[in-house]
Scaffold this motif. Structure first.
Motif, mmCIF file in Angstrom:
data_model
loop_
_atom_site.group_PDB
_atom_site.id
_atom_site.type_symbol
_atom_site.label_atom_id
_atom_site.label_comp_id
_atom_site.label_asym_id
_atom_site.label_seq_id
_atom_site.Cartn_x
_atom_site.Cartn_y
_atom_site.Cartn_z
ATOM 1 N N ILE A 76 -30.018 -68.889 -5.905
ATOM 2 C CA ILE A 76 -29.985 -70.337 -6.127
ATOM 3 C C ILE A 76 -29.335 -71.050 -4.943
ATOM 4 O O ILE A 76 -28.822 -72.150 -5.070
ATOM 5 C CB ILE A 76 -29.272 -70.686 -7.445
ATOM 6 N N ARG A 77 -29.371 -70.388 -3.777
ATOM 7 C CA ARG A 77 -28.867 -70.904 -2.500
ATOM 8 C C ARG A 77 -27.345 -70.928 -2.455
ATOM 9 O O ARG A 77 -26.749 -70.333 -1.576
ATOM 10 C CB ARG A 77 -29.425 -72.300 -2.198
ATOM 11 N N TYR A 78 -26.700 -71.612 -3.401
ATOM 12 C CA TYR A 78 -25.243 -71.622 -3.425
ATOM 13 C C TYR A 78 -24.682 -70.253 -3.798
ATOM 14 O O TYR A 78 -23.538 -69.935 -3.481
ATOM 15 C CB TYR A 78 -24.719 -72.630 -4.451
ATOM 16 N N LEU A 79 -25.509 -69.462 -4.503
ATOM 17 C CA LEU A 79 -25.032 -68.207 -5.063
ATOM 18 C C LEU A 79 -26.193 -67.234 -5.213
ATOM 19 O O LEU A 79 -27.277 -67.605 -5.669
ATOM 20 C CB LEU A 79 -24.399 -68.470 -6.439
ATOM 21 N N GLY A 80 -25.955 -65.993 -4.813
ATOM 22 C CA GLY A 80 -26.874 -64.912 -5.120
ATOM 23 C C GLY A 80 -26.266 -64.061 -6.218
ATOM 24 O O GLY A 80 -25.059 -63.786 -6.214
ATOM 25 N N THR A 98 -22.961 -55.872 -12.366
ATOM 26 C CA THR A 98 -23.310 -57.214 -11.914
ATOM 27 C C THR A 98 -22.919 -57.384 -10.450
ATOM 28 O O THR A 98 -22.025 -56.702 -9.937
ATOM 29 C CB THR A 98 -22.607 -58.296 -12.751
ATOM 30 N N TRP A 99 -23.600 -58.329 -9.792
ATOM 31 C CA TRP A 99 -23.333 -58.676 -8.400
ATOM 32 C C TRP A 99 -23.291 -60.200 -8.285
ATOM 33 O O TRP A 99 -24.167 -60.892 -8.817
ATOM 34 C CB TRP A 99 -24.436 -58.149 -7.479
ATOM 35 N N LEU A 100 -22.299 -60.737 -7.577
ATOM 36 C CA LEU A 100 -22.203 -62.160 -7.263
ATOM 37 C C LEU A 100 -21.941 -62.302 -5.770
ATOM 38 O O LEU A 100 -21.005 -61.687 -5.243
ATOM 39 C CB LEU A 100 -21.080 -62.832 -8.054
#
Length: 343
Positions: A76-80, A98-100
């Motif tokens: 989402i551009r701000y966040l993968g 999970t991955w952020l």
């Protein structure tokens, strides 16, 4: 009768407008760089908005005799972000990773549902698409996989569509259920027999609403020599069309809109069994869903929010195809989802 059209090579026409409707086939490129994006006052959007307002997410579910695997990757551009969960059917147990990645660092996606590469986390999760065929490569703590998702029969068509979204946006969605699987899969160091396994994928991208929510249901099921796939959704693609489709032995049947009737729950209640009814006004769909487990996640990052719940459970009821044949389900395992996003 629902009208479809041949898929364009590029989703954008010569004037920079997206081509909308239901497609027979897969566009080779979404043409994001050609899109003439305007703001709410009909002026050209800034380069900043042109880049950051584009969202893309991909999801694959694998259903085997003993496990359900769900894996997703979103940019989402701000966040993968990504997740990979394993649900043990016999023991009703779910484990996940999970991955952020802020500003999508260590995240790669490509705006093509026909030929593209997407990955995150040092390629722990990879989706490779070659000539429209999906390959899933996983190298996580719990799952090792190298899978190819294949339509059966080969001429089976996916759901492929584009609709206007919000004031000046658009959403392209491509989904295909009841796919056969080739390759290798290991869960918790145990090899999984893929002979009877089925899979589905989701590729969704575009300039979606700043606040978006949807309800969703998915089935991959074999019974009495018939292979059934179902995708139902409400909340994103309802401007002039919808993304509801039913596959019978690979033959695609486009369906009309459906209602999702359920009681939304808090975090603790989400782990308790919940009952949904999913039905259409035209009588083609009438299903009940009873959940047995749930993968949930809440993120509140000020400007960005996500309230995600994906339920695992069983469907009973019926779906009527385009020829009028009624297909009945009795405790067929599948997924539902309830999601709010501010992105």
């Amino acid at each position: 009768m629902r009208i479809t059209q041949t898929a364009p090579k590029n989703l954008m026409d010569s004037s920079g407008k997206p081509m909308v409707g239901q497609f027979d086939g897969i566009p080779q490129d979404l043409g994001v760089e050609l899109f003439r994006y305007k703001n709410e006052m009909d002026n050209s959007a800034s380069r900043w908005r042109q880049y950051f307002d584009y969202k893309q997410f991909q999801f694959v579910s694998v259903i085997s005799d003993n496990y359900i695997i769900g894996v997703a990757l979103a940019d989402i551009r701000y966040l993968g972000s990504a997740f990979c969960y394993v649900y043990d059917i016999q023991n009703n147990a779910l484990i996940e990773e999970t991955w952020l990645r802020p500003f999508s660092i260590d995240t790669a996606t490509s705006p093509s549902p026909y030929s593209s590469v997407a990955h995150i986390g040092g390629k722990d999760v990879q989706f490779n698409i070659v000539d429209g065929q999906w390959q899933v490569v996983l190298n996580t703590r719990n799952v090792k996989a190298d899978l190819r998702l294949l339509p059966f029969p080969n001429q089976s068509l996916p759901l492929s569509m584009c609709t206007p979204t919000g004031y000046n946006g658009w959403t392209y969605t491509q989904k295909h259920n009841a796919l056969r699987i080739e390759g290798n899969l290991s869960v918790l160091d145990n090899n999984v027999d893929l002979t009877r396994s089925l899979a589905n994928y989701d590729f969704s991208a575009g300039y979606m609403r700043r606040e978006t929510s949807w309800r969703w249901a998915s089935i991959n099921h074999k019974a009495k020599g018939t292979t059934l796939g179902l995708n139902l959704a409400a909340g994103v693609n309802e401007t002039g069309s919808c993304e509801n489709v039913f596959w019978v032995n690979g033959e695609r049947h486009l369906l009309g809109p459906v209602h999702f009737d359920f009681v939304r729950s808090n975090d603790k209640e989400a782990q308790e069994p919940t009952r949904w009814r999913i039905y259409s006004d035209d009588g083609q769909v009438d299903l009940e869903f009873q959940s047995v487990n749930c993968r949930s996640e809440k993120l509140n990052l000020w400007l960005l929010k996500s309230n995600f719940r994906q339920f695992i459970g069983h469907f009973s009821g019926y779906i009527q195809d385009d020829q009028g044949t009624i297909h009945r389900l009795n405790n067929a395992i599948g997924l539902t989802e309830d999601h709010f996003a501010r992105w």
